[in-house]
Structures are given as C-alpha cells and as structure tokens.
Design a protein around this motif. Structure first.
Motif, PDB file in Angstrom:
ATOM      1  N   GLU A   1    -117.297 -30.126  64.297  1.00 23.97           N
ATOM      2  CA  GLU A   1    -116.644 -29.517  65.205  1.00 23.97           C
ATOM      3  C   GLU A   1    -115.614 -31.021  64.845  1.00 23.97           C
ATOM      4  N   TYR A   2    -115.337 -31.068  65.549  1.00 29.81           N
ATOM      5  CA  TYR A   2    -114.401 -32.752  65.530  1.00 29.81           C
ATOM      6  C   TYR A   2    -114.217 -33.475  64.355  1.00 29.81           C
ATOM      7  N   SER A   3    -114.553 -33.115  62.832  1.00 30.14           N
ATOM      8  CA  SER A   3    -114.505 -33.365  61.684  1.00 30.14           C
ATOM      9  C   SER A   3    -114.209 -31.975  60.742  1.00 30.14           C
ATOM     10  N   GLY A   4    -114.411 -31.070  61.916  1.00 28.32           N
ATOM     11  CA  GLY A   4    -113.293 -30.123  60.708  1.00 28.32           C
ATOM     12  C   GLY A   4    -114.120 -29.196  60.126  1.00 28.32           C
ATOM     13  N   ILE A   5    -115.643 -28.380  60.661  1.00 34.54           N
ATOM     14  CA  ILE A   5    -116.487 -28.200  60.056  1.00 34.54           C
ATOM     15  C   ILE A   5    -116.617 -27.400  60.873  1.00 34.54           C
ATOM     16  N   ASN A   6    -116.448 -25.996  60.216  1.00 33.56           N
ATOM     17  CA  ASN A   6    -116.426 -24.743  61.286  1.00 33.56           C
ATOM     18  C   ASN A   6    -118.281 -24.502  61.957  1.00 33.56           C
ATOM     19  N   SER A   7    -118.855 -25.000  62.825  1.00 29.30           N
ATOM     20  CA  SER A   7    -119.931 -25.333  63.447  1.00 29.30           C
ATOM     21  C   SER A   7    -120.617 -24.414  63.582  1.00 29.30           C
ATOM     22  N   ARG A   8    -119.816 -23.427  64.401  1.00 28.89           N
ATOM     23  CA  ARG A   8    -120.265 -21.985  65.164  1.00 28.89           C
ATOM     24  C   ARG A   8    -120.714 -21.304  63.758  1.00 28.89           C
ATOM     25  N   LEU A   9    -119.966 -21.506  62.772  1.00 29.46           N
ATOM     26  CA  LEU A   9    -120.427 -20.457  61.630  1.00 29.46           C
ATOM     27  C   LEU A   9    -121.192 -21.331  61.047  1.00 29.46           C
ATOM     28  N   VAL A  10    -121.493 -22.272  60.720  1.00 27.51           N
ATOM     29  CA  VAL A  10    -122.625 -23.118  60.577  1.00 27.51           C
ATOM     30  C   VAL A  10    -123.864 -22.358  61.190  1.00 27.51           C
ATOM     31  N   ILE A  11    -124.245 -22.796  62.234  1.00 34.78           N
ATOM     32  CA  ILE A  11    -125.107 -22.481  63.275  1.00 34.78           C
ATOM     33  C   ILE A  11    -125.245 -20.981  63.440  1.00 34.78           C
ATOM     34  N   MET A  12    -124.493 -19.612  63.128  1.00 36.32           N
ATOM     35  CA  MET A  12    -125.251 -18.902  63.360  1.00 36.32           C
ATOM     36  C   MET A  12    -125.400 -18.374  61.177  1.00 36.32           C
ATOM     37  N   SER A  13    -125.342 -19.313  60.845  1.00 37.68           N
ATOM     38  CA  SER A  13    -125.780 -18.771  59.424  1.00 37.68           C
ATOM     39  C   SER A  13    -127.312 -19.374  59.088  1.00 37.68           C
ATOM     40  N   ALA A  14    -127.840 -20.329  59.981  1.00 38.33           N
ATOM     41  CA  ALA A  14    -129.029 -20.373  59.841  1.00 38.33           C
ATOM     42  C   ALA A  14    -129.609 -18.975  60.735  1.00 38.33           C
ATOM     43  N   TYR A  15    -129.467 -18.678  61.396  1.00 35.94           N
ATOM     44  CA  TYR A  15    -129.954 -17.484  62.023  1.00 35.94           C
ATOM     45  C   TYR A  15    -129.917 -16.809  61.218  1.00 35.94           C
ATOM     46  N   ILE A  16    -128.561 -16.541  60.420  1.00 35.95           N
ATOM     47  CA  ILE A  16    -128.886 -15.350  59.381  1.00 35.95           C
ATOM     48  C   ILE A  16    -130.159 -15.846  58.195  1.00 35.95           C
ATOM     49  N   PHE A  17    -130.024 -16.913  57.539  1.00 31.71           N
ATOM     50  CA  PHE A  17    -131.019 -17.425  56.985  1.00 31.71           C
ATOM     51  C   PHE A  17    -131.845 -16.835  57.560  1.00 31.71           C
ATOM     52  N   SER A  18    -132.766 -17.420  58.465  1.00 35.69           N
ATOM     53  CA  SER A  18    -134.573 -16.908  59.281  1.00 35.69           C
ATOM     54  C   SER A  18    -134.429 -15.789  59.054  1.00 35.69           C
ATOM     55  N   GLY A  19    -133.529 -15.042  58.956  1.00 36.95           N
ATOM     56  CA  GLY A  19    -133.462 -13.294  59.361  1.00 36.95           C
ATOM     57  C   GLY A  19    -134.147 -12.225  58.235  1.00 36.95           C
ATOM     58  N   ALA A  20    -133.250 -13.132  57.103  1.00 35.72           N
ATOM     59  CA  ALA A  20    -133.763 -12.479  55.799  1.00 35.72           C
ATOM     60  C   ALA A  20    -134.923 -13.409  55.837  1.00 35.72           C
ATOM     61  N   SER A  21    -135.141 -14.395  55.888  1.00 34.44           N
ATOM     62  CA  SER A  21    -136.294 -14.863  54.796  1.00 34.44           C
ATOM     63  C   SER A  21    -137.563 -13.406  55.565  1.00 34.44           C
ATOM     64  N   ALA A  22    -137.705 -13.381  57.271  1.00 37.00           N
ATOM     65  CA  ALA A  22    -138.379 -12.665  58.308  1.00 37.00           C
ATOM     66  C   ALA A  22    -138.649 -11.267  57.056  1.00 37.00           C
ATOM     67  N   ALA A  23    -137.422 -10.738  57.006  1.00 34.89           N
ATOM     68  CA  ALA A  23    -137.208  -9.486  56.851  1.00 34.89           C
ATOM     69  C   ALA A  23    -138.150  -9.071  55.259  1.00 34.89           C
TER      70      ALA A  23
END
Lengths: 338, 336
Positions: free
Chosen positions: B208-230
């Motif tokens: 977060e301090y190095s300017g990464i939108n860490s929450r978005l990154v974490i959420m995107s990991a679940y999107i990848f896993s959901g899409a792969s499951a589909a």
C-alpha cells in the motif's frame, strides 16, 4: 442492573436477538412457526449441529480451524453403528466412537502443534483420509437394520410425550452451558481465548500454548464423535458419506453465533445458538413456502452478510475508540497533566 | 534472497518431477496399458478441473488468501451453460462465455469482501461456496429438466471440442492446460502485476505504501480463480455432455493439495505456478493410476489427503531446523 448491562453487551446476546428476530419474522408470515411444538422441533433438530459447533468452537477460539469433523462424525457413526448392529453393548459402541474421535483429534493436534502444519491444511488432509476410511470400513455399503431401541433413544423426551424436548438436546444444551461457565469462570477455561487472542503474549505469561491447542483439537474431535453417536440414533442408518459437508455448516454456525475465526472471541452459547439458526434455515424455508433447494443460498447470504456487517461495525468501533483516545489526549494537555 | 528462494523452489519442483516419474513407473508396472501414450496423455481429461483451477488458486494463496469456493463455481458455470442453451435458447458458445463472466463475477464478489472489508478469506469463500452452490441448485429449478438428470443433448461441435486430439494424439484439454500454464506463468512471474501479487502476500501495508492498489490486486486474484473455475465447468460440461449443478463438489481437497504440494505457502508471498502444475499432475496421475489399478474411486481421498499432510510436514521440516530440535526437546521432557 449491572448484570443486565453485561448481558446486553455480550456478543452472544446479539446472536440471541437474531434468533428471536428470525423466529418472530417467520412467525409473522406464518403463525404456525411460532407454535411451541415447532420451536421444540427446531431445537431438537439442531442437536447434531450443536455438538459439532460447540466442539469446533474450542478450536476456532484458539485461532485454528478444523475441517475434519464432518469425516470424524462419519467414521464415529459408522464404527458405532456397525458395533450396535452386530450386537455389541452400547457402552462398547460409545467407547469405540470416542476412541475414533480421540485418535483423530490427537493426530490433528500433533500435526498442527508439533509438525507445525497449518491447521486448515492438516485437517483438510485428515478429512480426506478419514472419509476414505469410512468407505474402507464399510466397503461402501450402508449400515442399516439398527436395533429399534437404539433409535428410540433419540426420541426419548423430558416429559415422555413426543414433541417435548429430547434428552439429547438437553444434554447438548447442558454441555454448552457448562463449558461456557467453565470457560468464563475457570482459570484453565480462559486459556483458550487467551491463546487465540494473542499466542505470543499467552506464551510469555506462562500459559501452555501447545497443550491448550492440542486439548482444543482433542475436544473438537471428541464432540464430533459424540455428534456421530447422536446422528446414528436420530437417522437410524449410516451412509459412507454421512456428515459430508457438516464441517462447513458447523463453522458457519460458529460464525453466525459470534465466534470470530481469527480467534480469541466468542463462546459456546453463541456457537450453540448459531447451530439452531443453521439447523432451522431449511425448516424456515418450508414455513415460508419456498423450496428447500434455496437452503444453501440463504446460508451463504446470511453468512456473508453477518460476517461483513460485523467486520464493518468493529472497524467503526475501533476507529471511534481511537478518535476518543486522541481527543482525550488533546483535552488533557492544557491542564499540563499528561 | 530471491536467488536463494529460486534455487530452493527449483529443487522442490525437481522433486515433484521425480515423484511424477516414479508414479508413472509404478503404475506402468502394475498395469502396462497405463504406459501407452494415448492413455497417459488422455488421462488429463479426468482431472483437467483440478489442474486448471489450482493454477489460478495459486494466485489467491500467494496474496495470503484462501479459496474454498472454486468447486461450487464449477457447478454453477456448468448449469448456467445448460440452462441458457436449453431453456433460453442462447447459442452454446455465447452461453459458455456468459458462464465465464459469471464465474469471474462470483470471484469478484468474494474478492471484494475479502479485500475491502478485511474479513478472513476462509470465511468469505466458505459463504461463497454455500451461496454459489445454492444458486446453482436454484438455477436448476428454472429449467424444465429434472435436476438429478442433468441437462444434456448439446450440439455436436460443443461436445466435440473437448474430445478433439491434435495429431490424433494430444487431447485438446492438454493443450488448454499447457496454454493456461503459460498464461498464468507470465501473469504471476513475468509481469509487474505478478510482483504486486507477491508483495501483497508478503506485506500488504508495504504494498500500500509503495503506491500499489493492494486491495484491487487481492480482489483480482479471486476474479482469476473464479473465471478459471468457470472455464473448468464449461470444459467438464462439454466433455461429459451434461450440465449438472453438483459438478466440482469434491474438488476442494485436491485443489488445495495441488497448490500447497506445489510449494505455495498458505501464509502468502511464496509459491509459483510451475510447482502447482506439476503437483496437480502428481495428484491427477495418482488418482488416475490408482483407479486404473482397480481401486474404487471412493478411496482416492486417502492417498491425496495423506500426500497433502506429508508434503507439508516435510516442507516445514526442511525449512525449519528448529522444529526437529523442538521435537527432540519435547521427547526429552516427557522422559524426565
């Protein structure tokens, strides 16, 4: 007055209010739901989940997780049912089931605390192994033709008439309340929450962390085995998949009852109340004229809503506390004190 | 440190490769038919879902999360394809795409709660697994077909694509798996985004301090896993020719086993997709080989569960010399 205040502040009270509200709302839509008969049926129906939830609450309060209780219930139920069917004494069956539970609990405890395997992974692996053993033990067949008097045990009620509170539920409720008292009043009982709240701190003040957590795993599996015994009596037969997925429902029951999965917060009363909610969802759907196929959907929505709501409330509370501390410090400054 | 880490991981992956070769040798010895190339290559059809999903669940575990909902998304995607095609008359390919989108949306919903409310991933995905399997069951109610039968009768082209074999040899599912290994490898190990995923797992505040939108990154990991499951759900529907709501019900154990056996730490920040891919093959070949040697499929959870526990126990021992010391001390104390 003071007692009232502490009661109202307890986390269990929120889940209690939730149960009452749930029953009242459903009762408003369908008054039959609020009949004494139905409420007692709901309580009696939740006995297996109550035992599971109280057991797993030990583990969750210490900050670990146990997803092997579904299979533990299955294996304990299978072993005891086979013994009873083949004419062994009930005491032997009960002891065998508890021995199964103790062995699994010990394995989990050793894996997590001595081999340092993360608990979700250890118990997930054990769940697979134990479920496989259920198939090996029965050869994939159902255990049926249990003697009638064992099945009748689960129907035995307090007043002797059908439709009253069963001895099973009284037993489970008494255990939940007894453990609640031990856990809040006794020194050793407080160890569980202390370890879950701050493991390092608990270690520093001399609480035996390893022993406490291993006890939690042992108790959890013993409760699952006891739940298995009740399951056999209630259902009357055992399939190799008995208890499949119950671990998830027991965890959900704890969460609904205000037990925090990060450890340290929650009690057995909450877990037992959560189990009543979990077990009643199917019944509620029927009374509201929905298909019971929506059971899982409602469970999922309830679980996510409650957990997220709780997290947001806590975030706000801690934010407010921080602000209060800050303003208190500023206010104290002109006096020259602090 | 990264040099050391890389070397260590490579060693673990080499071990997995040896394990895989040993498995193939043992099963080949038990049943020579197992060694025929078409059988060996075709075996992946039986455990494609495990392979594909575990690749992307790796991302979730690297962020320090946990995903036990992927199995229920498989069933949801499958029933969505069937329902849209049979009862709503949507083109089957469009239905598949929609199913993928729904899988991604399911992942996004859970990921949102994990990333933005700070509830433990385990609880959210537990709720998600109830919710999505419940929705899948509810979706079967919308269909005219009885739910226990499953929706079948898909067009030929749809059922054929998963059975196609390149040069009459390599099944299309193997090709999909290889392609997805490449995709996930590039995503996790070769892009800036991948580094962000690792950093979020190691230390979210630092990210977060190095300017990464860490929450978005974490959420995107679940999107990848959901899409792969589909995707796994769609491929499974095509391969089996039926759409059912309870596909993927038993996948949680093998998926998590594959990811953890592959060397990804469930505490986040460590792991890789190559290890996961190899571990998924180890598990899949073990299940396939055992069932070919005449062991009932119902027993297959025993070796998989034991493998999971053993692998993690070995790794913790290897990583941490203090533990063996602690064990020795414990026994010494007991004797005293």
């Amino acid at each position: 007055m003071k007692i009232l205040k502490t009661v109202a502040q307890a986390r269990e009270f929120t889940s209690f209010l939730f149960v009452v509200a749930l029953f009242l709302i459903v009762g408003a839509i369908n008054p039959d739901f609020l009949s004494l008969q139905n409420i007692l049926l709901s309580l009696n129906g939740s006995v297996v989940f109550t035992m599971l939830a109280v057991g797993i609450a030990f583990v969750i309060i210490t900050g670990e997780i146990d997803v092997s209780i579904g299979a533990t219930l299955g294996l304990a139920a299978t072993v005891s049912a086979v013994l009873i069917r083949d004419g062994s004494s009930w005491i032997a069956a009960v002891l065998a089931a508890l021995a199964v539970g103790a062995a699994i609990g010990l394995a989990n405890g050793i894996g997590v605390m001595i081999l340092r395997i993360p608990s979700i992974i250890m118990t997930l692996g054990i769940n697979g192994v134990v479920r496989g053993l259920c198939y090996v033990y029965t050869g994939g067949k159902w255990v049926e033709n249990l003697p009638f008097d064992y099945k009748a045990l689960s129907q035995a009620t307090l007043t002797g008439e059908p439709g009253s509170v069963t001895w099973f539920y009284l037993f489970a409720a008494a255990i939940a309340i007894g453990i609640y008292l031990l856990q809040t009043r006794s020194r050793r009982g407080r160890y569980f929450a202390a370890v879950g709240d701050n493991e390092g701190g608990a270690n520093l003040i001399g609480i035996p962390v390893v022993r406490t957590k291993m006890t939690a795993f042992l108790l959890c599996s013993l409760f699952a085995a006891a739940a298995g015994l009740m399951y056999v009596s209630r259902i009357g037969f055992v399939t190799p998949t008995a208890g499949n997925g119950y671990e998830m429902k027991a965890i959900a029951a704890c969460v609904l009852g205000g037990v925090s999965l990060s450890g340290g917060i929650g009690s057995m009363i909450g877990a037992a109340l959560g189990a009543v909610i979990m077990a009643s969802i199917g019944r509620i759907l029927v009374f509201m004229h929905f298909s019971s196929n929506y059971d899982n959907t409602i469970t999922g929505i309830l679980l996510i809503t409650i957990v997220v709501g709780d997290a947001l409330l806590q975030k706000r509370a801690s934010e407010r506390a921080r602000r209060k501390r800050l303003s208190a410090r500023i206010a104290a400054k002109p006096g020259g004190g602090a | 440190m990264p040099e050391f880490l890389k070397k260590r991981l490579l060693r673990w992956e080499a071990f997995l490769l040896v394990l895989l070769a040993a498995e193939i040798a043992v099963f080949g010895h038990l049943n020579p038919r197992f060694l025929r190339i078409p059988v060996l290559l075709g075996s992946i059809n039986d455990f494609m879902s495990i392979c594909v999903i575990s690749l992307f669940v790796t991302l979730v575990l690297v962020t320090g999360g946990m995903d036990i909902q992927a199995g229920s998304i498989v069933g949801l995607a499958s029933i969505v394809v069937g329902l849209l095609w049979k009862d709503f008359g949507v083109n089957v390919w469009a239905a598949s795409l929609l199913a993928l989108a729904i899988g991604a949306a399911c992942g996004a919903l859970s990921g949102f709660f994990v990333a933005y409310t700070g509830v433990q991933a385990m609880v959210v995905t537990l709720g998600g697994s109830f919710l999505y399997s419940g929705l899948a069951l509810a979706a079967t109610q919308l269909s005219d077909t009885e739910s226990y039968k499953g929706i079948s009768g898909f067009p030929r082209a749809f059922t054929a694509f998963s059975k196609y074999r390149l040069f009459g040899m390599i099944p299309s599912q193997t090709l999909i798996f290889l392609a997805l290994i490449a995709v996930s490898y590039v995503i996790l190990h070769k892009t800036r985004y991948g580094r962000c995923v690792f950093l979020c797992g190691v230390n979210q505040s630092a990210a977060e301090y190095s300017g990464i939108n860490s929450r978005l990154v974490i959420m995107s990991a679940y999107i990848f896993s959901g899409a792969s499951a589909a995707l796994a759900g769609v491929v499974l529907t095509s391969y089996l020719g039926t759409a059912k709501a309870d596909f993927g019900k038993e996948l949680t154990l093998p998926i998590i086993t594959a990811v953890v056996l592959g060397g990804t730490s469930n505490l986040g920040g460590r792991g890789g997709v190559i290890g996961t891919a190899l571990a998924a093959l180890v598990i899949g070949v073990m299940r396939f080989g055992l069932s070919m040697s005449g062991i009932s499929t119902q027993y297959l959870d025993i070796p998989v569960g034991a493998l999971l526990v053993l692998a993690v126990a070995c790794r913790t021992f290897m990583d941490n010399p203090d533990i063996s010391r602690r064990v020795r001390r414990l026994f010494a104390r007991r004797k005293a």
